[in-house]
Design a protein around this motif. Sequence first.
Motif, PDB file in Angstrom:
ATOM      1  N   PRO A   1       0.834  -1.205   0.000  1.00  0.00           N
ATOM      2  CA  PRO A   1       0.000   0.000   0.000  1.00  0.00           C
ATOM      3  C   PRO A   1       0.869   1.254   0.000  1.00  0.00           C
ATOM      4  CG  PRO A   1      -0.721  -1.566   1.679  1.00  0.00           C
ATOM      5  CD  PRO A   1       0.604  -2.055   1.169  1.00  0.00           C
ATOM      6  N   VAL A   2       0.469   2.234  -0.792  1.00  0.00           N
ATOM      7  CA  VAL A   2       1.224   3.476  -0.918  1.00  0.00           C
ATOM      8  C   VAL A   2       0.274   4.646  -0.676  1.00  0.00           C
ATOM      9  CG1 VAL A   2       2.519   4.950  -2.494  1.00  0.00           C
ATOM     10  CG2 VAL A   2       2.873   2.486  -2.538  1.00  0.00           C
ATOM     11  N   ARG A   3       0.725   5.626   0.090  1.00  0.00           N
ATOM     12  CA  ARG A   3      -0.066   6.819   0.357  1.00  0.00           C
ATOM     13  C   ARG A   3       0.737   8.042  -0.090  1.00  0.00           C
ATOM     14  NH1 ARG A   3      -0.926   3.123   4.250  1.00  0.00           N
ATOM     15  NH2 ARG A   3      -3.093   2.620   4.743  1.00  0.00           N
ATOM     16  N   TYR A   4       0.138   8.809  -1.001  1.00  0.00           N
ATOM     17  CA  TYR A   4       0.820   9.967  -1.572  1.00  0.00           C
ATOM     18  C   TYR A   4       0.357  11.263  -0.919  1.00  0.00           C
ATOM     19  CZ  TYR A   4       2.111   6.819  -5.399  1.00  0.00           C
ATOM     20  OH  TYR A   4       2.612   5.785  -6.135  1.00  0.00           O
ATOM     21  N   TYR A   5       1.306  12.176  -0.736  1.00  0.00           N
ATOM     22  CA  TYR A   5       1.030  13.526  -0.277  1.00  0.00           C
ATOM     23  C   TYR A   5       1.743  14.465  -1.247  1.00  0.00           C
ATOM     24  CZ  TYR A   5      -0.293  10.835   3.806  1.00  0.00           C
ATOM     25  OH  TYR A   5      -0.883   9.908   4.636  1.00  0.00           O
ATOM     26  N   ARG A   6       1.127  14.607  -2.436  1.00  0.00           N
ATOM     27  CA  ARG A   6       1.801  15.307  -3.527  1.00  0.00           C
ATOM     28  C   ARG A   6       0.941  16.411  -4.136  1.00  0.00           C
ATOM     29  NH1 ARG A   6       2.183  10.206  -7.478  1.00  0.00           N
ATOM     30  NH2 ARG A   6       3.987  11.360  -8.293  1.00  0.00           N
ATOM     31  N   HIS A   7      -0.286  16.606  -3.644  1.00  0.00           N
ATOM     32  CA  HIS A   7      -1.147  17.637  -4.220  1.00  0.00           C
ATOM     33  C   HIS A   7      -0.507  19.020  -4.056  1.00  0.00           C
ATOM     34  CE1 HIS A   7      -4.820  19.511  -5.621  1.00  0.00           C
ATOM     35  NE2 HIS A   7      -4.795  20.322  -4.574  1.00  0.00           N
ATOM     36  N   GLY A   8      -0.423  19.761  -5.145  1.00  0.00           N
ATOM     37  CA  GLY A   8       0.181  21.089  -5.099  1.00  0.00           C
ATOM     38  C   GLY A   8       1.684  21.086  -4.985  1.00  0.00           C
ATOM     39  N   SER A   9       2.308  19.970  -5.306  1.00  0.00           N
ATOM     40  CA  SER A   9       3.767  19.874  -5.194  1.00  0.00           C
ATOM     41  C   SER A   9       4.455  20.700  -6.271  1.00  0.00           C
ATOM     42  CB  SER A   9       4.206  18.416  -5.320  1.00  0.00           C
ATOM     43  OG  SER A   9       3.992  17.955  -6.648  1.00  0.00           O
ATOM     44  N   ALA A  10       5.745  20.907  -6.072  1.00  0.00           N
ATOM     45  CA  ALA A  10       6.529  21.654  -7.056  1.00  0.00           C
ATOM     46  C   ALA A  10       6.471  20.994  -8.429  1.00  0.00           C
ATOM     47  CB  ALA A  10       7.972  21.764  -6.568  1.00  0.00           C
ATOM     48  N   ALA A  11       6.571  19.681  -8.443  1.00  0.00           N
ATOM     49  CA  ALA A  11       6.570  18.980  -9.734  1.00  0.00           C
ATOM     50  C   ALA A  11       5.220  19.080 -10.436  1.00  0.00           C
ATOM     51  CB  ALA A  11       6.958  17.519  -9.537  1.00  0.00           C
ATOM     52  N   SER A  12       4.141  19.168  -9.676  1.00  0.00           N
ATOM     53  CA  SER A  12       2.821  19.264 -10.308  1.00  0.00           C
ATOM     54  C   SER A  12       2.642  20.585 -11.045  1.00  0.00           C
ATOM     55  CB  SER A  12       1.718  19.095  -9.262  1.00  0.00           C
ATOM     56  OG  SER A  12       1.625  20.237  -8.423  1.00  0.00           O
ATOM     57  N   ALA A  13       3.501  21.562 -10.772  1.00  0.00           N
ATOM     58  CA  ALA A  13       3.425  22.859 -11.437  1.00  0.00           C
ATOM     59  C   ALA A  13       4.346  22.941 -12.652  1.00  0.00           C
ATOM     60  CB  ALA A  13       3.766  23.970 -10.450  1.00  0.00           C
ATOM     61  N   MET A  14       4.985  21.835 -13.034  1.00  0.00           N
ATOM     62  CA  MET A  14       5.845  21.858 -14.220  1.00  0.00           C
ATOM     63  C   MET A  14       5.015  22.198 -15.459  1.00  0.00           C
ATOM     64  SD  MET A  14       8.528  18.655 -13.713  1.00  0.00           S
ATOM     65  CE  MET A  14       7.239  17.393 -13.724  1.00  0.00           C
ATOM     66  N   THR A  15       5.633  22.927 -16.372  1.00  0.00           N
ATOM     67  CA  THR A  15       4.990  23.343 -17.616  1.00  0.00           C
ATOM     68  C   THR A  15       5.962  23.114 -18.773  1.00  0.00           C
ATOM     69  OG1 THR A  15       5.826  25.617 -17.692  1.00  0.00           O
ATOM     70  CG2 THR A  15       3.881  25.206 -16.293  1.00  0.00           C
ATOM     71  N   PRO A  16       5.509  23.310 -20.010  1.00  0.00           N
ATOM     72  CA  PRO A  16       6.446  23.201 -21.142  1.00  0.00           C
ATOM     73  C   PRO A  16       7.640  24.147 -21.048  1.00  0.00           C
ATOM     74  CG  PRO A  16       4.197  23.092 -21.937  1.00  0.00           C
ATOM     75  CD  PRO A  16       4.105  23.437 -20.473  1.00  0.00           C
ATOM     76  N   ALA A  17       7.536  25.190 -20.207  1.00  0.00           N
ATOM     77  CA  ALA A  17       8.672  26.105 -20.039  1.00  0.00           C
ATOM     78  C   ALA A  17       9.893  25.385 -19.489  1.00  0.00           C
ATOM     79  CB  ALA A  17       8.289  27.254 -19.109  1.00  0.00           C
ATOM     80  N   LEU A  18       9.681  24.222 -18.861  1.00  0.00           N
ATOM     81  CA  LEU A  18      10.802  23.441 -18.335  1.00  0.00           C
ATOM     82  C   LEU A  18      11.751  23.010 -19.452  1.00  0.00           C
ATOM     83  CD1 LEU A  18      11.668  22.206 -15.524  1.00  0.00           C
ATOM     84  CD2 LEU A  18      10.628  20.085 -16.310  1.00  0.00           C
ATOM     85  N   LEU A  19      11.238  22.966 -20.671  1.00  0.00           N
ATOM     86  CA  LEU A  19      12.044  22.511 -21.803  1.00  0.00           C
ATOM     87  C   LEU A  19      12.871  23.626 -22.421  1.00  0.00           C
ATOM     88  CD1 LEU A  19       9.425  20.240 -23.623  1.00  0.00           C
ATOM     89  CD2 LEU A  19      11.069  19.608 -21.849  1.00  0.00           C
ATOM     90  N   ALA A  20      12.646  24.862 -21.990  1.00  0.00           N
ATOM     91  CA  ALA A  20      13.380  25.993 -22.568  1.00  0.00           C
ATOM     92  C   ALA A  20      14.879  25.807 -22.357  1.00  0.00           C
ATOM     93  CB  ALA A  20      12.915  27.295 -21.935  1.00  0.00           C
ATOM     94  N   GLY A  21      15.598  25.841 -23.434  1.00  0.00           N
ATOM     95  CA  GLY A  21      17.050  25.689 -23.351  1.00  0.00           C
ATOM     96  C   GLY A  21      17.521  24.271 -23.136  1.00  0.00           C
ATOM     97  N   LEU A  22      16.591  23.315 -23.130  1.00  0.00           N
ATOM     98  CA  LEU A  22      16.990  21.922 -22.920  1.00  0.00           C
ATOM     99  C   LEU A  22      17.683  21.404 -24.182  1.00  0.00           C
ATOM    100  CD1 LEU A  22      16.761  19.554 -20.876  1.00  0.00           C
ATOM    101  CD2 LEU A  22      14.724  18.835 -22.118  1.00  0.00           C
ATOM    102  N   ASP A  23      18.913  21.025 -24.040  1.00  0.00           N
ATOM    103  CA  ASP A  23      19.725  20.575 -25.169  1.00  0.00           C
ATOM    104  C   ASP A  23      19.667  19.057 -25.237  1.00  0.00           C
ATOM    105  OD1 ASP A  23      21.535  20.142 -27.158  1.00  0.00           O
ATOM    106  OD2 ASP A  23      23.249  21.021 -26.109  1.00  0.00           O
ATOM    107  N   LEU A  24      19.159  18.533 -26.348  1.00  0.00           N
ATOM    108  CA  LEU A  24      19.048  17.084 -26.510  1.00  0.00           C
ATOM    109  C   LEU A  24      20.162  16.510 -27.385  1.00  0.00           C
ATOM    110  CD1 LEU A  24      15.189  16.515 -26.899  1.00  0.00           C
ATOM    111  CD2 LEU A  24      16.618  16.333 -24.849  1.00  0.00           C
ATOM    112  N   ASP A  25      21.133  17.332 -27.743  1.00  0.00           N
ATOM    113  CA  ASP A  25      22.260  16.813 -28.512  1.00  0.00           C
ATOM    114  C   ASP A  25      22.967  15.720 -27.704  1.00  0.00           C
ATOM    115  OD1 ASP A  25      21.784  18.457 -30.617  1.00  0.00           O
ATOM    116  OD2 ASP A  25      23.353  19.916 -30.145  1.00  0.00           O
ATOM    117  N   GLY A  26      23.097  14.568 -28.287  1.00  0.00           N
ATOM    118  CA  GLY A  26      23.745  13.451 -27.607  1.00  0.00           C
ATOM    119  C   GLY A  26      22.790  12.569 -26.836  1.00  0.00           C
ATOM    120  N   VAL A  27      21.576  13.065 -26.553  1.00  0.00           N
ATOM    121  CA  VAL A  27      20.588  12.243 -25.840  1.00  0.00           C
ATOM    122  C   VAL A  27      20.002  11.211 -26.802  1.00  0.00           C
ATOM    123  CG1 VAL A  27      18.359  12.255 -24.640  1.00  0.00           C
ATOM    124  CG2 VAL A  27      20.017  14.078 -24.216  1.00  0.00           C
TER     125      VAL A  27
END
Length: 329
Positions: free
Chosen positions: A100-126
Motif C-alpha cells: 500500500p502506498v499513500r501519496y502527499y503530492r497535491h500542489g507539489s513543485a513537480a505538479s506545477a511543471m509546464t512546457p517552459a521546463l524545456l526551454a534551453g533543454l539541449d538534446l544533442d547526444g541524448v
Amino acid sequence: MPDVLCLGESMALFVPAEEGPADQVRTWVRTVGGAESNVACTLAQLGVRAGWVSAVGADPFGRAVVAAVAAAGVDVSRVRVDPERPTGVYIKESNAAGSPVRYYRHGSAASAMTPALLAGLDLDGVRVVHLSGITAALSPSCLDLMGAVMDLPRRAHRVSFDLNWRPALWAGGDRGVLRALAARADIVLVGADEAAAVWGTGVPAAVRALLPEPETLVVKQGGIGATLIERDPATGRDRAEVFGPALRVDIVEPVGAGDAFAAGFLAAWLAGGSPLRRLRAGHLQAAGVLRTHHDVAVPLPRELVADLLDADAATWATTHLTAQGVRRG
C-alpha cells in the motif's frame, strides 16, 4: 550529455524500518521514490549516462531528493527548485503481495511543471527521453509538458513511455490521454494488469492491436514474464512476438520493480541487445528490486548478470533468487 534523460516527479519516500502495519510502525527510513528517477538511478548503476529533469521545493526534502539522485551518479543539473511549492512525500508499507502506498503530492513543485521546463533543454547526444503516465496525471500543465516533449523533433533520440497506471491519480480523468501519449512514443512499456485496467485487455497481441504505432511494445506479465513486439524497419511489419520468462524470485515487496525493468531493458536496447537479451536484462534488474523494501536496489553481482543474460533456457528456468543468494534447480 546523458544518453537517457528521464523526466518526472520524485518525492521523499518513507519506508518502515520494522515489521507491522503502518499505524503501529514507529521507526521509518527516509529515502527517495519516483518512477523516472528510479529509472535514471538504475541506469547509472548499469554504467549508462543518465539525467533527471524535474522540479522540487526549496525545502529539506527537495534538497535530500536531489542529493540522493545525484549521489547515484545521475545528472541533476536540469532540476528546477520552486521557491513556493513543496516537495511531494509518500509513504510505502511493505508487503510481498503488493505494498500500500499513500501519496502527499497535491500542489507539489513537480505538479506545477509546464512546457517552459524545456526551454534551453539541449538534446544533442541524448538517445532516449523517458517518460511515464504518472506525469500526465499530475496537472493540466504537466500534461501540456508531456505533449511538448512528444512534439520535440526526433533527430537522434527516441521517446520511451511507461504507462505506470496509478488509479488514484486518474479518478474522473480521461484515460484516453494515456492511449494518445503511448501512440506518440517509440518504446512503450506496460504491465498486462495495467493494460487490462486502462484498455480492457492485457493480452500482448490485443494490446498491440490497440496500440500499433510505437516501434517497440513490451507487455510485462508479472511473475510469468514479458512479451516484446517490435516492428521491422525494413518491412514496416511486426516481427514475431518474443517472450522472455521471468526469473523465480523470493519477493519482499514489488514497488519499483517495473522501473528497474524499464532501466534494464533500455540499457540493453542502447547496447544493441537482441530482443530476448533486452527482456532478460529487464527481468534481472526487476529481480534486484523485488528483494528489497526500496525502489532502487543494490545491483545483482555483475558476474551473475553476465552469466544469466547468456544462459540457456534450462539454466534460466531453474535459477531461483532467494534472500540467501542464488539457488539452482
